[in-house]
Write a protein that holds these residues in place. Structure first.
Motif, PDB file in Angstrom:
ATOM      1  N   PHE A   1       0.849  -1.191   0.000  1.00 58.96           N
ATOM      2  CA  PHE A   1       0.000   0.000   0.000  1.00 58.96           C
ATOM      3  C   PHE A   1       0.882   1.238   0.000  1.00 58.96           C
ATOM      4  CE2 PHE A   1      -3.129  -3.078   1.099  1.00 58.96           C
ATOM      5  CZ  PHE A   1      -4.326  -2.553   0.658  1.00 58.96           C
ATOM      6  N   CYS A   2       0.257   2.387  -0.164  1.00 61.83           N
ATOM      7  CA  CYS A   2       0.981   3.652  -0.099  1.00 61.83           C
ATOM      8  C   CYS A   2       1.698   3.736   1.258  1.00 61.83           C
ATOM      9  CB  CYS A   2      -0.021   4.793  -0.246  1.00 61.83           C
ATOM     10  SG  CYS A   2       0.644   6.390   0.177  1.00 61.83           S
ATOM     11  N   PRO A   3       2.931   4.273   1.292  1.00 60.65           N
ATOM     12  CA  PRO A   3       3.676   4.381   2.551  1.00 60.65           C
ATOM     13  C   PRO A   3       2.861   5.007   3.680  1.00 60.65           C
ATOM     14  CG  PRO A   3       5.066   5.026   0.753  1.00 60.65           C
ATOM     15  CD  PRO A   3       3.718   4.725   0.156  1.00 60.65           C
ATOM     16  N   LYS A   4       1.947   5.893   3.311  1.00 56.54           N
ATOM     17  CA  LYS A   4       1.157   6.548   4.358  1.00 56.54           C
ATOM     18  C   LYS A   4       0.205   5.568   5.021  1.00 56.54           C
ATOM     19  CE  LYS A   4       1.466  10.834   1.891  1.00 56.54           C
ATOM     20  NZ  LYS A   4       0.780  11.561   0.826  1.00 56.54           N
TER      21      LYS A   4
END
Lengths: 368, 326
Positions: free
Chosen positions: B90-93
């Motif tokens: 997933f997105c790092p965030k």
């Protein structure tokens, strides 16, 4: 076949050395400049990060100069870097350029090797080993004298003298053709630098952390290390290209580093977030423990891993009572704006140190 | 008294809510959802979150803050991987989301940092559920049962979506007892692509789905394509993207371009979204390569007004209608 590759700080010295020793022709680009960034920003997606734009700008410059083969590193995310090459190829083809793109994929190294074999005329093992040793030596030498310059610039006897020695050293390394002469160059440069400094300890020590590209490429970070050094601040940078290569291509080094980072960042960030997000937190904690006076994080605007780090850094700052500043750079940043912020940051640290000292002295007076 | 678990109505809520809800309710907890996104939540989020963050992350901060004082625990998903694809995460965030929230200054109730990692299959995925179940003091078998039911609920939800039901309608049908309205098929079909939290958050996307319906357009979203069909599109790209939702969007774009022959593509993207910078350009280039299928990218942020988006949509629809007549 002319090979074009993107610039990143001094990394081009090693890459150029490698190709030259293998007998492959390369396109020599000027260092990253305004034109590079403008060209890149024009054809890149708006919200992509500055490294993407700069690398694309470099490719356009190389293609205009006659390159017909582009080389890029791949990756496996979740930082966007791993997809740079694939998207840039699409964008450049859409612009009408004709070229061959080679993306060095770590997970798909068999395919990568086959591609390299097809593209370049066969080289002997002997030649390959010689070339990689020379390239590695050049990268290490360039990084070593850069770290020397960070150390000695804060103590220099007159402004600009260390930078001059450093630049001359880089030129010599670029021209060197064997490992022995590289060693002498590094020794010479260190000797010259030692002769050009005054014997005092700099009052302020600042660590630079953040994303690798924005830390290493001087045009993109507006030479933050040089600006700080000229103000008499000793700088330590968390990453160099040689160290990055070592930690990414040698499996046990990679494992060791990951364990160390997770240990240092314990309590702040529990898993890898791609890019250098975890490294940023771990390095901030480590530098705080080592007694630095301030930390500056440099990140490209919209960089996902660094934004995660940026939102956690305030807690590190509070726990260790250390000033941390985050600088987001993009193609609209300005040199003066940055200069002002750096000066304010240095003043703040100096004032803090003075307050602490005064408080301590007053306690001593009371006691006596 | 039942333990109250607060779930922020943001980010992955739109994709995985049935799984979460079933799991916690099976364990005898009570779910408290944060209200639908509104101006107050946005303001709270902008205040709490770091400046450079994208708007969905800011909204998540707002939703978390709005739950303050109302619940015993706040549920924070740490999404690592929801399928077995090797390089897809997933997105790092999303990976650092619980840590970002934990670093906030405000006094929050205890956080349930739940790890979703299905990279090596269900067995590994269960670990995250087990840890949370143990934290809430439940037995192994009770957790196991809740886990199985949660996966089943998620499966049913995705099956429902594949029948061309929008996320908001499906959730209202499942949990508010509303009837499913019969979808009207208009002659114009648009693919409305974007991450679930950008398209289906009615405040953020200024209700783009219903606006399009009012204009006589059938909106087709990325979650309406079954995962089997999406997987078939994967080999058309030189390399998979690293983010689950982005893969869903780009593969859905290819599906709608090649198999369904939609009349236009609308990409809804949140300003400052990292992966979308890549996805947006990819869709644009793919649409261009297939004989210029009309493509519009609508970027939403904290200042987006309904009138602005409406004008752009109307112009886009009019343009396509005009093209058809010619």
């Amino acid at each position: 076949m002319y090979v074009g590759f993107p610039h990143m700080g001094n990394a081009h010295i090693g890459i150029r050395g490698l190709f030259k020793a293998l007998g492959i022709l390369t396109i020599d680009l000027p260092p990253v400049n305004r034109l590079t960034v403008e060209l890149g920003a024009k054809y890149s997606p708006e919200c992509s990060c500055l490294p993407f734009k700069t690398v694309l700008g470099n490719y356009i410059q190389a293609l205009e100069k006659g390159a017909d083969c582009l080389i890029m590193l791949g990756g496996c995310g979740p930082c966007r870097f791993g997809y740079f090459g694939n998207l840039q190829e699409k964008i450049l083809r859409d612009l009408g350029y004709d070229f061959k793109m080679i993306i060095l994929e770590p997970l798909d190294w068999r395919q990568t090797l086959r591609q390299l074999q097809e593209t370049f005329s066969p080289v002997s093992w002997k030649q390959l080993i010689y070339a990689s040793r020379l390239a590695w030596g050049k990268t290490v030498a360039a990084d070593t004298i850069e770290s020397f310059s960070h150390f000695y610039r804060a103590r220099q006897s007159r402004p600009g003298i260390i930078t001059g020695i450093y630049q001359r050293g880089l030129e010599k390394i670029d021209k060197a053709y064997d490992l022995a002469s590289l060693r002498t160059i590094v020794k010479e440069v260190e000797g010259e630098m030692k002769a050009a400094v005054l014997p005092f300890e700099p009052e302020i020590k600042i660590a630079l952390i953040g994303d690798i590209y924005t830390l290493i490429e001087p045009y993109v970070n507006y030479q933050t290390d040089l600006k700080l050094g000229e103000k008499g601040v000793q700088v330590e940078r968390s990453i160099y290209s040689s160290r990055w290569l070592k930690e990414n291509f040698i499996p046990w080094e990679k494992k060791k580093k990951r364990r160390k980072m997770l240990r240092d960042a314990k309590g702040y960030l529990k898993n890898m977030v791609g890019g250098h997000g975890l490294d940023t937190i771990a390095n901030a904690v480590r530098y705080s423990r080592e007694g630095f006076d301030g930390i500056i994080q440099i990140l490209p605007m919209t960089c996902m891993p660094e934004i995660v780090a940026e939102s956690i850094l305030p807690r590190v700052a509070e726990d260790y009572q250390i000033p941390i500043m985050s600088l987001a750079v993009d193609e609209h940043s300005s040199d003066t704006g940055l200069q002002t912020r750096l000066e304010a940051f240095i003043d703040l640290i100096a004032q803090r140190k003075k307050d602490k000292k005064d408080y301590f002295l007053s306690k001593v007076h009371e006691a006596s | 008294m039942k333990t109250k678990i607060g779930i922020p109505r943001a980010l992955a809520y739109y994709a995985y809510y049935p799984m979460w809800k079933t799991f916690f309710e099976e364990l005898g907890c009570e779910i408290v959802l944060s209200p639908e996104t509104n101006k107050e939540i946005l303001d709270l989020g902008v205040k709490e979150a770091v400046n450079d963050a994208c708007i969905p992350i800011k909204l998540f901060h707002g939703h978390v803050s709005s739950l303050q004082g109302k619940v015993d625990y706040i549920f924070l998903p740490r999404l690592i991987s929801m399928n077995t694809e090797r390089t897809v995460t997933f997105c790092p965030k999303f990976l650092g989301l619980p840590d970002m929230i934990a670093a906030l200054d405000t006094d929050l109730p205890p956080l349930l940092d739940m790890r979703f990692d299905f990279k090596k299959g269900k067995k590994q995925g269960f670990k995250g559920f087990y840890e949370i179940g143990k934290q809430l003091k439940h037995s192994y078998w009770a957790i196991k049962k809740a886990f199985q039911n949660a996966l089943h609920a998620q499966y049913e939800y995705e099956k429902l979506l594949a029948q061309r039901v929008t996320v908001q309608e499906a959730l209202a049908y499942l949990y508010e007892g509303k009837e499913l309205s019969k979808p009207v098929d208009y002659s114009l079909k648009f693919a409305v692509l974007g991450y679930p939290y950008a398209v289906h958050d009615r405040f953020l996307s200024v209700d783009i789905i219903n606006q399009l319906r009012k204009m006589g357009v059938t909106p087709l979203t990325a979650d309406m394509v079954s995962s089997k069909r999406l997987a078939a599109q994967a080999q058309k790209l030189p390399k998979d993207l690293f983010w689950t939702f982005s893969n869903q969007v780009i593969r859905a774009a290819l599906y709608y371009l090649d198999e369904e022959k939609v009349d236009g593509i609308i990409h809804v993207t949140a300003f400052g979204c990292g992966p979308d910078a890549m996805v947006d350009k990819l869709i644009e280039l793919e649409a261009k390569a297939r004989g210029h299928v009309p493509f519009i990218s609508i970027s939403v942020d904290e200042h987006t007004g309904e009138a602005g988006v409406q004008t752009r949509l109307e112009a886009f629809v009019d343009m396509i209608k005009l093209r058809r007549e010619q």
